[in-house]
Enzyme design. Structure first.
Site, mmCIF file in Angstrom:
data_model
loop_
_atom_site.group_PDB
_atom_site.id
_atom_site.type_symbol
_atom_site.label_atom_id
_atom_site.label_comp_id
_atom_site.label_asym_id
_atom_site.label_seq_id
_atom_site.Cartn_x
_atom_site.Cartn_y
_atom_site.Cartn_z
ATOM 1 N N ASP A 18 11.748 -15.003 47.747
ATOM 2 C CA ASP A 18 12.684 -14.135 48.485
ATOM 3 C C ASP A 18 12.198 -13.837 49.906
ATOM 4 O O ASP A 18 12.783 -13.026 50.615
ATOM 5 C CB ASP A 18 12.956 -12.831 47.717
ATOM 6 C CG ASP A 18 11.709 -11.961 47.595
ATOM 7 O OD1 ASP A 18 10.622 -12.387 48.078
ATOM 8 O OD2 ASP A 18 11.803 -10.867 47.015
ATOM 9 N N GLU A 45 -8.138 7.795 55.329
ATOM 10 C CA GLU A 45 -7.809 7.354 56.683
ATOM 11 C C GLU A 45 -7.737 8.604 57.547
ATOM 12 O O GLU A 45 -6.950 9.508 57.258
ATOM 13 C CB GLU A 45 -6.445 6.651 56.695
ATOM 14 C CG GLU A 45 -6.086 6.142 58.079
ATOM 15 C CD GLU A 45 -4.593 6.081 58.362
ATOM 16 O OE1 GLU A 45 -4.186 5.231 59.150
ATOM 17 O OE2 GLU A 45 -3.830 6.916 57.814
ATOM 18 N N ASP A 84 -3.698 7.671 52.815
ATOM 19 C CA ASP A 84 -3.012 7.534 54.102
ATOM 20 C C ASP A 84 -2.990 8.874 54.846
ATOM 21 O O ASP A 84 -2.737 9.923 54.228
ATOM 22 C CB ASP A 84 -1.573 7.079 53.810
ATOM 23 C CG ASP A 84 -0.820 6.659 55.050
ATOM 24 O OD1 ASP A 84 -1.255 5.706 55.715
ATOM 25 O OD2 ASP A 84 0.210 7.293 55.362
ATOM 26 N N ASP A 119 4.711 -10.690 46.940
ATOM 27 C CA ASP A 119 4.934 -9.895 45.723
ATOM 28 C C ASP A 119 3.675 -9.878 44.853
ATOM 29 O O ASP A 119 2.684 -10.545 45.155
ATOM 30 C CB ASP A 119 6.155 -10.420 44.952
ATOM 31 C CG ASP A 119 6.151 -11.934 44.833
ATOM 32 O OD1 ASP A 119 5.055 -12.501 44.644
ATOM 33 O OD2 ASP A 119 7.229 -12.554 44.962
ATOM 34 N N ASP A 178 4.223 -15.091 48.456
ATOM 35 C CA ASP A 178 5.519 -14.851 47.824
ATOM 36 C C ASP A 178 5.708 -15.828 46.667
ATOM 37 O O ASP A 178 5.812 -17.031 46.878
ATOM 38 C CB ASP A 178 6.625 -15.044 48.877
ATOM 39 C CG ASP A 178 8.013 -14.948 48.263
ATOM 40 O OD1 ASP A 178 8.143 -14.355 47.171
ATOM 41 O OD2 ASP A 178 8.968 -15.471 48.878
ATOM 42 N N ASN A 182 8.290 -15.557 44.336
ATOM 43 C CA ASN A 182 9.662 -15.745 43.843
ATOM 44 C C ASN A 182 10.629 -16.237 44.920
ATOM 45 O O ASN A 182 11.832 -16.310 44.697
ATOM 46 C CB ASN A 182 10.186 -14.465 43.172
ATOM 47 C CG ASN A 182 10.411 -13.345 44.181
ATOM 48 O OD1 ASN A 182 10.179 -13.525 45.391
ATOM 49 N ND2 ASN A 182 10.849 -12.193 43.702
HETATM 50 C C1 NOJ Z 1 -1.037 4.925 58.425
HETATM 51 C C2 NOJ Z 1 -0.631 3.594 57.893
HETATM 52 O O1 NOJ Z 1 -1.738 2.733 57.904
HETATM 53 C C3 NOJ Z 1 0.505 3.121 58.750
HETATM 54 O O2 NOJ Z 1 0.819 1.777 58.493
HETATM 55 C C4 NOJ Z 1 1.681 4.040 58.531
HETATM 56 O O3 NOJ Z 1 2.722 3.680 59.423
HETATM 57 C C5 NOJ Z 1 1.313 5.496 58.805
HETATM 58 N N1 NOJ Z 1 0.050 5.852 58.229
HETATM 59 C C6 NOJ Z 1 2.342 6.426 58.215
HETATM 60 O O4 NOJ Z 1 2.273 6.409 56.831
#
Ligand code: NOJ
Length: 536
Positions: free
Chosen positions: A27, A277, A204, A31, A23, A25
């Protein structure tokens, strides 16, 4: 394909979880400026690339995997200009840059979903998502009985009575990939970031985009939910195989059309890559995603859970390597990530964790390292009130979720919050993490950090390591894993509690995960829970 074109085939990729990296900044949240500050550290590890978990505009109900604008940066992380600077600075440090892309769902705060809520049933606005009337006399029941992967129903009801589908949190409505507008919008996003110079995307839930039979109840949704947990102990292997090989919302054949179209886009740029994934069953189905005209890499999640057991490791590694070789794709290896327990905690021992990491680094293909893994960080623990993961919140703590592996990185044992932030960290820092601080591990030649650096340096320099060259598993005694890679590398791992004596002709010891390895008269003495790299 030249080595540079195919840089990703054996790349070591360091996963940054931006909220918890550094981090700048004050907060309390990591970032982009913090990542830029940390780039020399990452480059010093000897990795080839960084993968950043999402940094897009988001209400942050699921660690930024709930995206409200995929073509803008969340103010918590910085600005678009900061992202451009990060890409430039990373490249100057010799690091490629991979961003996350989240095509299964948007955030409910995305303008499309807000427009859908304001529009009528059957409107074009609603057709970008999965909106349906409920069942029952007054539509009081959800359209089907599917569960969210984050607990509870996969359907939420809107004010006008219709339901929308969300496989994850209710703030993550699933997109309807039967709708060409969805395709066009994601293609725009791909060009947006590829044009800004990123080197690839991690996709994802890449197996989830296409849904089938949405209005049909599943025969056993609760058992299916259990089978979908990668660490499930509630279903037998047979039940799991049966349930996962035939389910309506993951790994449908139609998803491959999407990646064929995406690959054409990637091919229009130079040296870019994608990694999907996907949790699929059987694992041989992973190969479908990395056919030559689809994605470049697919995550192999076997090693996220693998036991420290020579026979199981051998079965898994040889299966995955051979399944992916049918389509000419390199395997990938990951021992932990932001969704799974940290390696040291899972195996319950630093010694075993180093031994598994060393043998994994000798396998062909590409290696992923999750931030903090190189420090030997254990999982953190915190009360439910401090947890932020929707899995913990939706289940009211019945499942503690993934915050344990997301605790901020310790940079300096003497600084406030171990140098992660000058503010109040978004997840509590762990008292014991000072022992793992980067500054202190840099100074200690025996630290996990220096062990990882040595490992990656040898992996980079040795002609048999990295690459995709063949691997030959050796016949060994129970509990001992052995394999060779050409030219001249022999790897042994002793997963038992006893020292092993292994007859072997070798010339020298290249690297070892722990003390006490020795040679005499062509006999290798390999202590319990130790891996060794030998030069023939
Ligand atoms: C897989 C991601 O790695 C995970 O962190 C996320 O919660 C789910 N997909 C939904 O996007």
């Amino acid at each position: 394909m030249s080595k540079e074109d195919a840089w990703w085939r054996d790349a070591v990729i360091y996963q940054i979880y931006p909220r918890s990296f550094r981090d700048a900044n004050g907060d309390g949240e990591g970032d982009l400026a913090g990542i830029i500050e940390g780039l020399p550290y990452v480059a010093s590890l000897g990795v080839d690339a960084i993968w950043l978990s999402p940094i897009y505009r988001s209400p942050n109900n699921d660690g930024f995997y709930d995206v409200a604008d995929p073509r803008d940066i969340d103010p918590l992380f910085g600005t678009l200009a900061d992202a451009e600077l990060l890409i430039k600075e990373a490249h100057e440090c010799g690091l490629k840059v991979i961003f996350d892309i989240i095509p299964n769902h948007f955030s409910s705060a995305h303008v499309w979903f807000q427009a859908a809520l304001a529009a009528e049933a059957s409107s074009p606005e609603r057709a970008r998502f999965h909106f349906y009337d409920g069942k029952g006399e007054n539509g009081e029941l959800p359209p089907n009985n599917w569960n969210s992967l984050f607990t509870g129903s996969a359907w939420s009801r809107t004010d006008d009575g219709q339901y929308y589908l969300h496989l994850f949190d209710s703030s993550q409505p699933d997109l309807n990939w039967d709708n060409p507008e969805v395709h066009a919008d994601f293609e725009k996003t791909l060009h947006f970031w590829l044009g800004r110079g990123i080197d690839g995307f991690r996709i994802d839930v890449s197996h989830g985009l296409v849904k089938e039979n949405i209005l049909v109840d599943h025969r056993d949704p609760d058992l299916l939910t259990k089978a979908l947990r990668i660490d499930t102990k509630d279903v037998t292997a047979e039940q799991r195989a049966e349930l996962l090989s035939d389910m309506p919302f993951f790994d449908r054949d139609g998803v491959h059309e999407i990646y064929r179209a995406w690959r054409k886009i990637f091919n229009g740029y130079k040296n870019r890559m994608t990694v999907g994934e996907a949790f699929v069953y059987p694992t041989s189905r992973l190969a479908h995603y990395v056919r030559p005209d689809e994605l470049h890499q697919i995550f192999n999640f076997d090693f996220l859970l693998i036991e420290w057991n020579a026979e199981k490791i051998r079965e898994s590694a040889s299966r995955v390597i051979s399944e992916l070789s049918t389509v000419g794709a390199p395997p990938t290896w990951a021992l932990n990530n932001h969704d799974s327990p940290r390696l040291v905690s899972r195996l319950g021992s630093v010694k075993k964790a180093r031994a598994l990491a060393l043998l994994t680094a000798a396998l062909p293909g590409s290696l992923y390292i999750y931030q903090g893994e190189e420090l030997g960080l254990p999982d953190g623990d915190m009360p439910l009130s401090a947890r932020r993961d929707p899995i913990a919140l939706r289940s009211q703590g019945a499942d503690l979720g993934r915050d344990g592996c997301r605790v901020p990185l310790p940079w300096d044992e003497h600084a406030e919050n171990f140098g992660f932030t000058s503010g109040s960290p978004w997840l509590p820092q762990m008292a014991g993490y000072g022992d793992y601080a980067i500054a202190s591990e840099v100074r200690d030649p025996e630290s996990s950090l220096n062990f990882y650096k040595r490992t990656l340096k040898i992996r980079h320099d040795h002609p048999a390591l990295g690459g995709e060259g063949s691997i030959t598993f050796l016949d060994t005694k129970p509990g001992i894993l052995g394999f060779t890679r050409v030219p001249g590398l022999i790897v042994f791992a002793n997963t038992t509690d006893e020292q092993a004596l292994i007859p072997i002709e070798a010339q020298s010891l290249l690297h070892q995960s722990g003390d006490g390895v020795s040679f005499a008269a062509d006999l290798l003495t390999l202590p319990a829970h130790t891996t060794v790299w030998l030069q023939r």
